[in-house]
Design an enzyme around this catalytic site. Sequence first.
Site, PDB file in Angstrom:
ATOM      1  N   HIS A   1       0.811  -1.195   0.111  1.00 47.05           N
ATOM      2  CA  HIS A   1       0.057  -0.321  -0.075  1.00 47.05           C
ATOM      3  C   HIS A   1       1.017   1.138   0.103  1.00 47.05           C
ATOM      4  O   HIS A   1       0.815   2.127  -0.112  1.00 47.05           O
ATOM      5  CB  HIS A   1      -1.030   0.164   0.806  1.00 47.05           C
ATOM      6  CG  HIS A   1      -1.809  -0.968   1.241  1.00 47.05           C
ATOM      7  ND1 HIS A   1      -2.851  -0.579   0.484  1.00 47.05           N
ATOM      8  CD2 HIS A   1      -2.610  -2.119   1.141  1.00 47.05           C
ATOM      9  CE1 HIS A   1      -4.330  -1.698   0.489  1.00 47.05           C
ATOM     10  NE2 HIS A   1      -3.256  -2.633   0.567  1.00 47.05           N
TER      11      HIS A   1
ATOM     12  N   GLY B   1      -4.673 -13.221  -4.580  1.00 45.50           N
ATOM     13  CA  GLY B   1      -3.502 -11.769  -3.637  1.00 45.50           C
ATOM     14  C   GLY B   1      -2.760 -12.057  -4.495  1.00 45.50           C
ATOM     15  O   GLY B   1      -1.906 -11.133  -4.003  1.00 45.50           O
TER      16      GLY B   1
ATOM     17  N   ASP C   1       1.653  -4.139  -9.328  1.00 48.75           N
ATOM     18  CA  ASP C   1       1.048  -5.583 -10.017  1.00 48.75           C
ATOM     19  C   ASP C   1       2.048  -5.957 -11.481  1.00 48.75           C
ATOM     20  O   ASP C   1       2.634  -6.381 -11.389  1.00 48.75           O
ATOM     21  CB  ASP C   1       0.419  -5.880  -9.254  1.00 48.75           C
ATOM     22  CG  ASP C   1      -0.557  -5.575  -8.736  1.00 48.75           C
ATOM     23  OD1 ASP C   1       0.554  -6.012  -7.064  1.00 48.75           O
ATOM     24  OD2 ASP C   1      -1.556  -5.910  -8.191  1.00 48.75           O
TER      25      ASP C   1
END
Length: 392
Positions: free
Chosen positions: A35, A128, A182
């Site tokens: 994050h 995830g 990602d």
Amino acid sequence: MTSAERAAALFAEEHGSAASAVWSAPGRVNLIGEHTDYNDGYVLPFALPHRTAVAVRPRTDGLLSTATFGSDRRLHRSPEIAISELHPGSPTGWAAYPAGVAWALREGGFPIGGADLMIVGEVPTGAGLSSSHALECATALALLDTAGAAPGQPGAPSLGEIARLVQRAENDFAGAPTGLLDQTASLACTEAHALFFDVRTGQGEQIPFDSLGAGLEVLVVDTRVKHSHSESGYGERRRGCERAAELLGRKALRDVTAAELPTVLPELPEELRPLVRHVVTENDRVLATVDQLRAGRYAEIGPLLNASHASLRDDYRISSPELDLAVDTALAAGALGSRMIGGGFGGSAIALVPADDRPAVEQAVLDAFARADLTAPRLFTAVPSAGAGRDR
Ligand code: GLA
């Protein structure tokens, strides 16, 4: 059979002749830096050996046909769609991912004249581990190839530009407000390395991380649980961070240092303080982890992984009982460090484990989940692997 070989074979079967190219892209594990991406900060992912492959052949009629070989081992065909008519909101569901990439490339000025795609994915979904980005990155490369603009071809955009196009597909077409972690990992990681990536500057550095060579394993524990509020929870955290940066008069939370926290936190509404504390300390943990890896002290990153987990659990509040169980059990059974990874509210945790202790840690985690009456987690060792590329 690799996913690329299977994609090529299925393409030939479906279309009666060979694909013109096959591209594939991996899922990822983020070693640390969670994050932080949408706060202009630092991340340190590596690529999984699990890949999604896309076999492609250009068409001249402007249509996109997509078929995918699913985890149910059956072929699913999506209706053909005109690339010129794609717009956010249509199609939805799974088909939004490849269609969104075609849309983003079109919007980005790449002349995609139509294509047949055959997609074969082996990245665990809902875990995830970025299966959607593996799919989007492989699709982007395959479609760019049809326009003569894939990496290595004259009109090719940089990997950073491709990552931004994929982000646009994800944000504006699929409607997920995710950052750049990602797709950058999937496109740019290399074997036996973790990628130290500075999201603000776009600079990446390959940091040697030959975990197996060092007698260590990164054990992935996919809890197989994804809680329903994961999407809303992600967006709320992101908006909270952006609001905090705005209140502090900074461009992003990247611009707040750990030394400033004692003076800066009291200026903020109480509910935003833990978010800021997480992001600021997490960025520092990435830098500290990179220092340890550069010095070859892999085992020393354990406490940093643990601190990251505690921060995600207590300050960012995105862990889950299953993730905490995986982390606590792995540590009690001999892991050097452990933490949840990815967006949160379920998905996977990682544990850094001496290779000799891996079977004991695995068994302890399986036993703990069985005792808690939970679905058995999926466990595997994640070996830092190559990023996206052309297979044939
Ligand atoms: C998801 C998002 C990434 C990143 C992580 C958390 O994986 O797709 O952009 O924000 O969560 O680090």
